[in-house]
Design an enzyme around this catalytic site. Structure first.
Site, PDB file in Angstrom:
ATOM      1  N   LYS A 218      23.714 -85.040   9.885  1.00 32.82           N
ATOM      2  CA  LYS A 218      22.867 -83.856   9.950  1.00 32.82           C
ATOM      3  C   LYS A 218      21.756 -83.946   8.908  1.00 32.82           C
ATOM      4  O   LYS A 218      21.773 -84.800   8.022  1.00 32.82           O
ATOM      5  CB  LYS A 218      23.701 -82.597   9.722  1.00 32.82           C
ATOM      6  CG  LYS A 218      24.352 -82.521   8.343  1.00 32.82           C
ATOM      7  CD  LYS A 218      25.179 -81.256   8.192  1.00 32.82           C
ATOM      8  CE  LYS A 218      25.809 -81.189   6.811  1.00 32.82           C
ATOM      9  NZ  LYS A 218      26.557 -79.928   6.596  1.00 32.82           N
TER      10      LYS A 218
ATOM     11  N   ARG B 122      33.333 -69.333   5.176  1.00 27.76           N
ATOM     12  CA  ARG B 122      32.038 -69.540   5.816  1.00 27.76           C
ATOM     13  C   ARG B 122      32.307 -69.395   7.302  1.00 27.76           C
ATOM     14  O   ARG B 122      32.805 -68.358   7.724  1.00 27.76           O
ATOM     15  CB  ARG B 122      31.486 -70.921   5.411  1.00 27.76           C
ATOM     16  CG  ARG B 122      29.983 -71.036   5.508  1.00 27.76           C
ATOM     17  CD  ARG B 122      29.455 -72.288   4.854  1.00 27.76           C
ATOM     18  NE  ARG B 122      29.969 -73.506   5.463  1.00 27.76           N
ATOM     19  CZ  ARG B 122      29.566 -74.729   5.133  1.00 27.76           C
ATOM     20  NH1 ARG B 122      28.660 -74.891   4.181  1.00 27.76           N
ATOM     21  NH2 ARG B 122      30.071 -75.783   5.722  1.00 27.76           N
TER      22      ARG B 122
ATOM     23  N   TYR C 276      -1.715 -79.857 -15.011  1.00 24.98           N
ATOM     24  CA  TYR C 276      -1.917 -78.428 -14.824  1.00 24.98           C
ATOM     25  C   TYR C 276      -1.235 -77.613 -15.923  1.00 24.98           C
ATOM     26  O   TYR C 276      -0.172 -77.982 -16.412  1.00 24.98           O
ATOM     27  CB  TYR C 276      -1.352 -77.991 -13.464  1.00 24.98           C
ATOM     28  CG  TYR C 276      -2.227 -78.360 -12.292  1.00 24.98           C
ATOM     29  CD1 TYR C 276      -3.528 -77.883 -12.175  1.00 24.98           C
ATOM     30  CD2 TYR C 276      -1.729 -79.180 -11.279  1.00 24.98           C
ATOM     31  CE1 TYR C 276      -4.323 -78.214 -11.098  1.00 24.98           C
ATOM     32  CE2 TYR C 276      -2.507 -79.516 -10.196  1.00 24.98           C
ATOM     33  CZ  TYR C 276      -3.814 -79.033 -10.107  1.00 24.98           C
ATOM     34  OH  TYR C 276      -4.600 -79.363  -9.036  1.00 24.98           O
TER      35      TYR C 276
ATOM     36  N   MET D 285       1.064 -81.553  -6.748  1.00 25.96           N
ATOM     37  CA  MET D 285       1.464 -81.594  -5.345  1.00 25.96           C
ATOM     38  C   MET D 285       1.596 -83.037  -4.843  1.00 25.96           C
ATOM     39  O   MET D 285       2.561 -83.375  -4.150  1.00 25.96           O
ATOM     40  CB  MET D 285       0.457 -80.840  -4.468  1.00 25.96           C
ATOM     41  CG  MET D 285       0.808 -80.885  -2.974  1.00 25.96           C
ATOM     42  SD  MET D 285      -0.366 -80.005  -1.944  1.00 25.96           S
ATOM     43  CE  MET D 285       0.060 -78.311  -2.317  1.00 25.96           C
TER      44      MET D 285
END
Length: 833
Positions: free
Chosen positions: A504, A602, A728, A777
């Site tokens: 998954k 769950r 930054y 980024m």
């Protein structure tokens, strides 16, 4: 009788099945006399010429070749080497069986018999590191002078060595074989197979140390490869090797060829000068000074190059010959790279060498790419194969045709001869330049493409045209290590216990289709995904293994049944809705998996719901319960072992209650990766393997292999004066003049911003260096200090040298999160040795 057929100057080895039985002292059950044997097969998934192949049913810790005899017989194989004769030989009409106590030992005896027929000089190489590189560099340096046979890839094991030696024929003028061992007693068996005339030991290190008392014990075992050799080549600067050889009567009395950078030796290295991406080595031999250059600067490559130089000098090549050839040494591609290509294609890049043995390995890998129906090969001429052109073309054409390749693009002066033996579509070009000049990207669409070219053809230029463009930051996934980890867990299972692999979340960031494909090839019992779309993707990739969907969206039931996906059922609403849909479609006995809640709180049915659940299942023929399972909450943490045992006990009781009276067997499973390692008594009928596939272990003594390497490059290097701020928000201030490297990986690629300002590390030239400033980024900055780094050098974000588990600990999270955060814009490259 042994037959030796001559085809246009080439001797082709061919044995009768009776010869093979005699070579291994086997008991022959003969049903077809005078059957020829030309090929040895140990992997039931990898063979191309069944009628003249011998299948060796090797039994190991994790597999038993006898389980595949029936399948091999159905695929036209008629010769078998076994340690157990099938109960009913009448089911194998016309087949020959050689019965021996140990099939691996018999394989080695057969190869030893074959080796004994040839007098060509044989070089044997062993050591802890550098065996394959040295072998390939010797081939590069000598291939223009001699017809050479060598081990394919890194075939140096108890099985790989005899398969390598089997390639030897009368046309070869030199053989180069490597040998590796992992425990005492193995090397003597390989020595009998290789019988090296010339021996080389590269070094001695920590690899495979666990089965030896100490490094001296391991060295003693490795040197047994050379107990009958005519000469031994080694570096005297490895003190343990030098001392052992000089003090052992067997080795000290044989001819030795030594080299040293510290003292007197046959070859004395006077100076090693590294500059501008290359190394100049100045040496003294027989009173003469000479220099040679190599296009590498790392210590391992320098040592390997000097080993190769020593061998050439020992073979009476001059220093001038060495100098003329060493500058052309090329990197050794010991792996195939699987990449995403243009127009939804998959590229298998194996473009640095081309010979029949490695071609067969590459074509087998190509044939396993079930995500594409269409398959193409771009192939160059092959040189110095020891085969006549007629035989080479015939064998290559038949191999490609048998593997159902759709198209062959041939490049070179001789490759066109394959056309007469290959019925598929063909194109031929005299050179790489002419192919590139007419290249049309529209000619490739949704297909798997193998690039297989000799180094001189420069197929990396074709790879660049076919590869989907992406930035320099990549995630490398080792398919070999996926299989290695898979087999580690398989070896922990009781006989008959099945294994479900969880793929998954894009296989934890590694790529579901590619990982699913390699697991299917290795006969995994089940795959599990989170959502229907993930399962559909696997089915579209050609994967036929049963697939469980762990969190199905009931609105997509039609897609689930259309693609034979099996849902997890965890509540009554889902069960009722799915039964209604099946009734509307008039479907019966559809497989489902029932989830029980044993304390995770769950998804899943609670114990008080079992009577109602059992009644619904028993009264419904639309569904068939394939498995019942639960989920452990803390199997990796010893602090919660009592709770884990409570969960296991509750699951045993609940599943007994549910399954009793159903009238058919139901698979039960509760263990995850950590549970497999820590709770072997709770395997039930199946286990689920997830994060363990990727090298994350619950044990302190982690025996798993790293799978994922997240790497980038240095875009720019600059010096920032003392007292200036970086990045930054001016989050980092330099305490002195600081050399920083800017690396094109940032939080959009999945790099956590918390790793900035000195918390995180990356690895440059093997040295951990801190991340400085806030992570941006698309990039970040490293303080590289006085490292001799240059723009374009590699940076390891995580991998063997910077484990993901340590990064997860810095971030107070788990490796799962680190893996799954890696953005889809980061190109995945799949590596196969």
């Amino acid at each position: 009788m042994t037959r030796e057929r001559r085809i246009k100057g080439h001797y082709m080895n061919e044995y009768l099945i009776q010869d093979i039985a005699a070579a291994c002292s086997g008991d022959l059950h003969l049903q077809s006399e005078n059957t020829p044997v030309r090929h040895l097969v140990t992997d039931s998934r990898k063979f191309s010429f069944p009628r003249d192949s011998l299948f060796i049913a090797i039994t190991g810790e994790r597999h038993d070749g006898h389980n595949y005899i029936s399948g091999m017989y159905r695929n036209q194989v008629r010769n078998f080497l076994v340690s157990r004769i099938p109960a009913d030989l009448s089911e194998f009409n016309g087949a020959n069986f050689i019965h021996v106590p140990d099939t691996l030992l018999a394989l080695q005896k057969i190869a030893a018999m074959h080796r004994s027929r040839f007098i060509s000089p044989v070089i044997g190489i062993t050591g802890s590191n550098g065996k394959t590189i040295l072998k390939e560099w010797l081939f590069q340096l000598l291939q223009n002078d001699k017809v050479i046979v060598r081990s394919p890839k890194s075939y140096n094991s108890q099985v790989g060595v005899p398969l390598s030696v089997w390639q030897l024929n009368a046309h070869h003028e030199l053989a180069i074989f490597e040998a590796g061992i992992s425990r005492p007693g193995e090397m003597e068996k390989l020595e009998a197979v290789i019988k090296p005339d010339i021996g080389i030991i590269t070094n001695i290190g920590e690899a495979h140390q666990e089965n030896f008392a100490d490094k001296k014990h391991k060295l003693e075992q490795k040197l047994l490869l050379f107990k009958n050799s005519g000469i031994l080549v080694y570096c005297m600067d490895h003190d343990l090797i030098d001392e052992y050889i000089k003090n052992h009567p067997r080795y000290s009395s044989m001819p030795l060829f030594t080299w040293s950078a510290r003292g007197d030796a046959d070859l004395i290295v006077r100076e090693i000068e590294i500059s501008s991406g290359k190394t100049r080595i100045r040496a003294l031999y027989r009173g003469d000074i000479f220099s040679f250059d190599i296009p590498f600067t790392d210590r391992a490559s320098i040592e390997n190059a000097i080993h190769a130089c020593a061998v050439l000098l020992m073979m009476e090549y001059s220093g001038e010959h060495v100098a003329a050839r060493s500058g052309g040494l090329a990197p050794v591609a010991m792996r195939m790279e699987l990449k995403h290509g243009i127009n939804d294609c998959t590229i298998i890049d194996d473009s640095y060498n081309s010979d029949p043995a490695s071609l067969a390995i590459a074509i087998d890998f190509l044939s396993r790419q079930s995500q594409h129906k269409k398959k193409s090969i771009i192939l160059s001429d092959m040189f110095q194969t020891g085969k006549s052109m007629e035989e080479l073309c015939r064998e290559t054409g038949e191999l490609i045709a048998r593997e159902k390749i759709d198209r062959l693009i041939g490049i070179g002066k001789n490759v066109a001869c394959i056309k007469g033996y290959f019925p598929g579509k063909t194109e031929f070009y005299p050179s790489t330049e002419e192919y590139i000049a007419g290249f049309d990207p529209a000619g490739f669409l949704k297909e798997a493409i193998l690039l297989k070219g000799a180094r001189s053809f420069g197929f990396e230029r074709i790879s660049a045209l076919l590869e989907e463009k992406a930035h320099a930051t990549v995630m490398e996934i080792s398919l070999d290590n996926i299989v290695r980890n898979y087999n580690y867990f398989k070896a922990l299972l009781h006989e008959g216990t099945r294994l479900m692999a969880v793929v998954k979340a894009f296989s934890y960031g590694s790529g579901s289709n590619e990982i699913g494909n390699i697991l299917a090839h290795n006969l995994v019992d089940y795959l599990a995904v989170a959502f229907i779309d993930e399962g559909v993707s696997l089915r579209k990739a050609g994967i036929k293994v049963p697939i469980m969907v762990m969190n199905p969206d009931w609105g997509g039931y039609s897609r689930m049944t259309a693609y034979d996906l099996e849902p997890e059922i965890f509540n009554f609403a889902g069960l009722k809705l799915f039964i209604e849909k099946l009734q509307q479609a008039r479907m019966t006995n559809y497989p489902v998996h029932i989830k029980l809640d044993t304390g995770m709180y769950r998804l899943g049915f609670s114990s008080y719901e079992l009577p109602t659940l059992k009644k619904m299942i028993s009264n419904c023929d639309n569904i068939h319960v394939r498995s019942v399972f639960s989920h452990l909450a803390a199997s990796d943490d010893p602090l919660h072992d009592d709770f884990t045992r409570e969960q296991i006990g509750l699951f045993s009781a609940m599943s007994d209650t549910l399954c009793r009276g159903l009238g058919y067997p139901v698979i039960r499973h509760i263990l995850n990766s950590a549970g497999i390692e820590r709770f072997p008594g709770a395997q039930f009928d199946m286990v689920r393997l997830g994060i363990g596939l990727y090298g994350i272990s619950a044990l302190e003594n982690n025996r798993l292999a790293n799978v994922n390497t997240f790497r980038s490059v240095i875009s720019q290097i600059k010096t920032v004066p003392q007292g200036r701020t970086i990045g930054y928000s001016r989050g980092y201030r330099t305490g002195s003049d600081t050399r920083i490297a800017i690396v094109p990986v940032g939080y959009a690629d999945g790099l956590d911003r918390k790793l900035g300002n000195g918390l995180g590390r990356m690895v440059v030239h093997g040295v951990p260096v801190p991340v400085v400033g806030n992570i941006c980024m698309d990039m970040c900055m490293l303080d590289i200090g006085d490292l001799a780094a240059r723009e374009g050098d590699e940076v390891i974000v995580f991998g063997d040298d910077n484990p993901v588990s340590e990064i997860a600990e810095l971030l107070s999270t788990i490796p799962y999160e680190v893996f799954t955060r890696i953005s889809s814009r980061v190109k995945r490259i799949y590596i196969q040795e």
